[in-house]
Structures are given as structure tokens and as C-alpha cells.
Design an enzyme around this catalytic site. Structure first.
Site, mmCIF file in Angstrom:
data_model
loop_
_atom_site.group_PDB
_atom_site.id
_atom_site.type_symbol
_atom_site.label_atom_id
_atom_site.label_comp_id
_atom_site.label_asym_id
_atom_site.label_seq_id
_atom_site.Cartn_x
_atom_site.Cartn_y
_atom_site.Cartn_z
ATOM 1 N N TYR A 1 5.611 -6.898 -16.974
ATOM 2 C CA TYR A 1 6.122 -8.063 -16.248
ATOM 3 C C TYR A 1 6.249 -9.292 -17.139
ATOM 4 O O TYR A 1 7.055 -10.165 -16.883
ATOM 5 C CB TYR A 1 5.183 -8.421 -15.096
ATOM 6 N N HIS B 1 -2.918 4.889 -6.447
ATOM 7 C CA HIS B 1 -2.524 3.498 -6.683
ATOM 8 C C HIS B 1 -3.536 2.584 -5.964
ATOM 9 O O HIS B 1 -3.193 1.886 -5.021
ATOM 10 C CB HIS B 1 -1.086 3.269 -6.190
ATOM 11 N N ASN C 1 4.328 -0.253 -17.063
ATOM 12 C CA ASN C 1 4.575 -1.395 -16.180
ATOM 13 C C ASN C 1 4.539 -2.664 -17.014
ATOM 14 O O ASN C 1 3.542 -2.921 -17.701
ATOM 15 C CB ASN C 1 3.493 -1.502 -15.101
ATOM 16 N N GLN D 1 0.488 -0.872 0.115
ATOM 17 C CA GLN D 1 1.310 -2.082 0.192
ATOM 18 C C GLN D 1 2.442 -1.986 1.208
ATOM 19 O O GLN D 1 2.980 -3.003 1.619
ATOM 20 C CB GLN D 1 1.866 -2.415 -1.204
ATOM 21 N N ARG E 1 9.933 5.623 -6.714
ATOM 22 C CA ARG E 1 8.531 5.777 -7.111
ATOM 23 C C ARG E 1 7.648 5.249 -5.976
ATOM 24 O O ARG E 1 7.771 4.095 -5.574
ATOM 25 C CB ARG E 1 8.281 4.998 -8.409
ATOM 26 N N GLU F 1 7.541 -0.102 -13.739
ATOM 27 C CA GLU F 1 7.587 -1.324 -12.918
ATOM 28 C C GLU F 1 8.043 -2.485 -13.777
ATOM 29 O O GLU F 1 7.598 -2.637 -14.916
ATOM 30 C CB GLU F 1 6.200 -1.710 -12.358
ATOM 31 N N GLU G 1 -1.877 1.856 -13.398
ATOM 32 C CA GLU G 1 -2.548 0.707 -14.022
ATOM 33 C C GLU G 1 -4.070 0.781 -13.984
ATOM 34 O O GLU G 1 -4.727 -0.058 -13.364
ATOM 35 C CB GLU G 1 -2.096 -0.594 -13.358
HETATM 36 C C1 PNW Z 1 1.272 -4.278 -10.407
HETATM 37 N N1 PNW Z 1 -1.110 -8.629 -14.411
HETATM 38 O O1 PNW Z 1 0.083 -4.965 -10.531
HETATM 39 C C2 PNW Z 1 0.988 -3.220 -9.365
HETATM 40 O O2 PNW Z 1 1.222 -1.917 -9.839
HETATM 41 C C3 PNW Z 1 1.678 -3.445 -8.060
HETATM 42 O O3 PNW Z 1 0.973 -2.791 -7.046
HETATM 43 C C4 PNW Z 1 1.820 -4.929 -7.794
HETATM 44 O O4 PNW Z 1 2.292 -5.215 -6.518
HETATM 45 C C5 PNW Z 1 2.749 -5.487 -8.856
HETATM 46 O O5 PNW Z 1 2.273 -5.195 -10.153
HETATM 47 C C6 PNW Z 1 2.979 -6.986 -8.749
HETATM 48 O O6 PNW Z 1 1.804 -7.697 -8.981
HETATM 49 C C7 PNW Z 1 -0.136 -5.894 -11.503
HETATM 50 O O7 PNW Z 1 -1.945 -9.521 -14.181
HETATM 51 C C8 PNW Z 1 -1.124 -6.827 -11.260
HETATM 52 O O8 PNW Z 1 -0.533 -8.549 -15.530
HETATM 53 C C9 PNW Z 1 -1.449 -7.738 -12.229
HETATM 54 C C10 PNW Z 1 -0.777 -7.707 -13.435
HETATM 55 C C11 PNW Z 1 0.210 -6.798 -13.685
HETATM 56 C C12 PNW Z 1 0.530 -5.892 -12.696
#
Ligand code: PNW
Length: 501
Positions: free
Chosen positions: A333, A146, A331, A43, A101, A401, A191
Site C-alpha cells: 500500500y 485472514h 500486499n 470484513q 480473492r 492487495e 499478512e
Molecule cells: C490489509 N499497514 O491490512 C488487510 O489484508 C486487509 O484486511 C485490510 O482491510 C487492508 O489491508 C486495508 O487496511 C493492512 O499498516 C493493515 O501497513 C495495515 C497495514 C497494511 C495492510
């Protein structure tokens, strides 16, 4: 079974989402709490074919099928961090984080995928980066894989090949050997659920093989065994001399019951087990969750199969897996609510969705962002952290994350400031009020970068990157200023209040 006490905590958390009067936690974080930011190799690095690096799956995908990426872009140059790593470290230093990280590119270190040929210039790039970080008082936290697999290995069937376990373990051993004197925090995979369910389940991800409830389980089975093998290699050959910690990074939604009915509470537990438990239970408790084993075995039988679609670990593998993590890398979100539903009829082809037999959704009144799946629900992290604490022997947890995107590139990124502030506040509540051992927090990401299938259309950075300029100029956003204050004071300082010690 959920206790009455847990039930009330849950209801309390659930109700908080409805209240607008949530107060930010003013208490300072412990002095040794880690604050960091994250990136990954593909990335940010660019230099896709420089100094002996070979092609990875992502180089190949973006160059041969650019239409799979929303803006047709690729990571050929990305943030150009391969050339600008000193500038990156200066930016980290200015931000005031104590941890960074980042991930290693397998095809930069081992161009043919195997350890018989180590690409010295590639290895030197990481050695220089690590040296520069340490010279500036920043601890490296290294992700070994990754998502950017050497293309040569994908052509041998990648993760699905049983030999992947050995390929990966050999590669990890090379990494420990090359960098382990200066790296004390390792994670094996980032992940794996995205790799397996994305790549071999729903097929929204390389290599786009659609095999829900079948190959996605086999993928996970190999990843888990590869993780355990690498962890045990560290134990046997490196731990005594290097003294680091090794874990894995798992991504999870906080799945909360949609109501206080017993059926929905059970459904949420099932959803958590099929999501996070799928990976975490083998690593922290030595086997797949019981509910996965029994449901998948029953349904497999109903489909006329002789063996369950969920593979079984041997006793030896269970022993190797059990306890193969020195902390919990999480991680997170977003979140979703889970409701019970009638058990789906047995059908071919199968799916993980049917194997779970529950229904999850994100309520329409949750705060939205520029990505569909990323709804802002900071109060839910408390539930998730408690769930991990309860199921996996109160591990030290590092939130590896957490972050939010926008598609405007704004410097006044007020949603990101508020997102980080509210997530951290709920984490502080969980530490203080529930006694959960959260020891670190890492923002995704230090700067805007190549957001996989979204290309450069989604920006997660605390720093803006000008992808139109050959300099890839980095400029701090408002969120960088905010996070700098947090790192400095270890408190969620705001104009309105002071910290409490
Ligand atoms: C993570 N979801 O990916 C990755 O570790 C990163 O590389 C990425 O840039 C970042 O989150 C932002 O997207 C995800 O659908 C992709 O829940 C999808 C999900 C969660 C994390």
C-alpha cells in the site's frame, strides 16, 4: 551488497519521486495477466452466528469490547455477503475481473476449531460461492486464514501454542479436501506480520499482547511452520489430483534509502530483511535472514540470555520451508525512507525496533490519505518488486492487495482512480524495463467493508456500500468504472492516450 548498477536504478527511482513529469505506461498488459479484487470473510460476510458458525476472535472482540473499534461497530452484518453472494458475483462479473480473492472463515467451517466436526452449511456457503464464481468465468483465489481465529483456539493460547501448527495444518487439509477440486490458487495466511507484530509485538491488534522482539518472533515461528506444513500436505495429498498453486500473502512497505550514502543503503536493506525477509527468506531461501539471526543473537547475549530471542528452525523444518510457495503473494500500500542511526544500547525489555537499529519515516511532502500510515508513493513499488525479484529467485509475483481509503464515502473517488492507475503503471514499467515477473494485480477492495479497528469509517471499495440500509446497497464509484476499463482493455486507458501493443 548493492551493485553499482542497482545503485543507479535506485537513485533514478528516488529522483522520479521528485519529478512531476512521470508518464503513465501505455503498454498493454500481457493477455494472461490476472486482474482481480479482494475481500476477507470477517470484513464482508456478516451472519456471524448463522447456520452453526461459532465465535471467532473478531466476533468476540467487537462484541465484548466495542470501544476498541473506532465507531464501536462490528462485522455482525458487515456487507451481508453471506446472503448476498450472488449479487457480489454479479458485481464482479460486471466489473470484468478474472479473479476474486476472498478468505474462508475457520469458525464457519470448523466451529470448535478442529476437523472432527465439519459444519456442512458453512462449507456449503463457500461451495456455492465458488460454483457461482466459476459459472461466471471468475477464478477463485482463496485465503485460508485472514485473521479471524476460532475463539476456542485463542483460548488455548492461539498462534503461540506449538500445537497451532497442527491445528492449522488440519484445517488447511479440510479446506483442500472440501474445495480443492474447484480452487487452483491458494494462500495460507494473510499478512502474518500484522498477526504477529500487531498481536504480540506492538499490541495494536488481537490479542493485544505487548512483547516486542520476543513473542512476536515466536508467533512468526509458528505461523511459518504451520504454513510449511500445510504446503507439504498439499504436495503429498492434493497436488497430483488438484493441480493448484499454494503460497502465502506477505505485506510489505517499500523501504528506500533516505539518501545515496552507503550507510543509508545498508540501513534500508536491513529494514527490508526485518520486515519482508523475516517471512519471505525462510519460505524462499530456507531460513531467517542472516542479518536478523546475527543481530538478534548478539543483542540477546548482551541482555544476558542463553539463547537468541529469534527461534531456530530444525534442519527438517528448513527443508519443509524452503521453496514452500508457488508464487509470491504481495500486499503493498505504501512506503517509507530509511536512514542509518547509531546502534541503540542494549536494554530490557527488548524490541524489534532496537534489533533493527535503523530509522524509518515517511517524508511530510508525500501525498496523504485518510489513514496516517497510507501515504501514496507509487514509484516505490518498482524498487520493492525488484528487491523481491533479486532476493527470491525471480518468482512469479501477484500483487494480492493494493488500494486506498477515504473517509468521505465519495462516489467521485478521483484519488483512488489515480492511485490504481499510477501503481499499475509503475508495475508495468517494472515488468517491461526490469523483466520482473509480475503476473497479477488485485485491488483491495471490491466494496467498502469492515476495516478492522477503523470500523466503517475508512472505505477502500471500488463500490460504495450503504451500511445504513438493510439491503447494504452496493453502488459503483468512479474507480469501478476506471478499473472496468482496465480489465477490459488490459491497459491504463485514459482520455488522453491510446494503448500500445
Ligand atoms: C490489509 N499497514 O491490512 C488487510 O489484508 C486487509 O484486511 C485490510 O482491510 C487492508 O489491508 C486495508 O487496511 C493492512 O499498516 C493493515 O501497513 C495495515 C497495514 C497494511 C495492510
Amino acid at each position: 551488497m548493492i551493485s553499482i548498477f542497482k545503485f543507479f536504478v535506485l537513485v533514478a527511482i528516488f529522483n522520479k519521486s521528485l519529478a512531476d513529469d512521470y508518464l503513465l505506461n501505455k503498454k498493454r498488459f500481457p493477455a494472461d495477466f490476472m486482474f482481480g479484487v479482494a475481500t476477507s470473510a470477517y470484513q464482508i460476510e456478516g451472519a456471524w452466528n448463522e447456520d452453526g458458525k461459532s465465535m471467532s476472535t473478531w466476533d468476540n472482540l467487537t462484541q465484548t469490547d466495542p470501544e476498541t473499534i473506532l465507531d464501536g461497530s462490528n462485522g455482525n452484518i458487515a456487507c451481508d455477503s453471506y446472503h448476498k453472494y450472488k449479487e457480489d458475483v454479479a458485481m464482479l462479473k460486471e466489473l470484468g475481473v478474472d479473479h476474486y480473492r476472498f478468505s474462508l472463515s475457520w469458525s464457519r467451517i470448523l466451529p470448535n476449531g478442529f476437523p472432527d466436526q465439519i459444519n456442512q452449511p458453512g462449507a456449503n456457503y463457500y461451495k456455492n460461492l465458488i460454483r457461482e464464481l466459476r459459472a461466471n468465468g471468475i477464478e477463485p483465489m482463496v485465503t485460508i486464514f485472514h485473521w479471524d481465529l476460532p475463539l476456542a483456539l485463542q483460548e488455548l493460547n492461539g498462534v503461540l501454542n506449538e500445537s497451532f501448527i497442527d491445528w492449522y495444518a488440519d484445517y488447511a487439509a479440510v479446506c483442500f479436501e472440501l474445495f480443492g477440486d474447484d480452487v487452483k490458487l491458494w494462500t495460507t495466511f494473510n499478512e502474518p506480520k500484522q498477526t504477529c507484530t500487531g498481536g504480540y509485538g506492538y499490541a495494536y491488534f488481537i490479542p493485544y499482547i505487548h512483547s516486542e522482539g520476543l513473542l512476536e518472533y515466536q508467533c512468526a515461528h509458528n505461523v511459518l511452520r504451520a504454513h510449511a506444513k500445510a504446503y507439504r500436505i498439499y504436495d503429498e495429498r492434493f497436488r497430483a489430483s488438484q493441480g493448484g498453486k499454494v503460497s502465502i500473502v506477505l505485506d510489505a512497505y517499500s523501504y528506500l534509502p533516505a539518501s545515496d550514502s552507503a550507510a543509508d543503503i545498508t540501513a534500508a536493506e536491513t529494514r527490508m530483511q526485518f520486515d519482508l525477509g523475516w517471512y519471505a527468506n525462510p519460505i524462499f531461501n530456507g531460513d531467517y535472514p542472516e542479518i536478523m539471526k546475527s543481530r538478534i543473537a548478539n543483542r540477546s547475549k548482551g541482555e544476558g540470555r542463553d539463547v537468541s530471542r529469534l527461534p531456530e528452525f530444525t534442519d527438517e523444518e528448513k527443508i519443509a520451508l524452503n521453496g514452500s510457495a508457488d508464487f509470491f503473494g504481495l500486499n503493498v500500500y505504501t512506503a517509507a525512507l530509511v536512514a542509518a542511526m547509531d546502534d541503540p544500547p542494549i536494554s530490557n525489555p527488548p524490541s524489534k525496533y532496537q534489533d533493527m537499529g535503523v530509522n524509518d519515516y515517511q517524508p511530510s511532502d508525500w501525498e496523504t490519505t485518510s489513514l496516517d500510515w497510507l501515504k501514496v508513493a507509487p514509484w516505490t513499488i518498482r524498487h520493492l518488486l525488484n528487491w523481491i525479484n533479486d532476493h527470491y529467485h525471480q518468482p512469479d509475483i501477484i500483487v494480492t492487495e493494493n488500494g486506498v481509503c477515504d473517509n468521505t464515502g465519495t462516489f467521485q473517488d478521483t484519488q483512488r482512480v489515480s492511485y490504481i492507475q499510477r501503481y499499475l503503471s509503475n508495475i508495468r514499467d517494472t515488468m517491461e524495463q526490469d523483466g520482473v515477473n509480475v503476473i497479477g494485480y488485485i485491488v483491495w477492495s471490491i466494496m467498502d467493508n469492515f476495516e478492522w479497528a477503523q470500523g466503517y469509517t475508512q472505505r477502500f471499495g471500488l463500490h460504495h456500500v450503504d451500511f445504513d440500509s438493510p439491503n447494504r446497497t452496493r453502488t459503483p464509484k468512479q474507480s469501478a468504472q476506471y478499473y472496468k476499463n482496465v480489465c477490459e482493455t488490459k491497459c491504463l486507458v485514459d482520455d488522453d492516450f491510446e494503448c500500445i501493443d
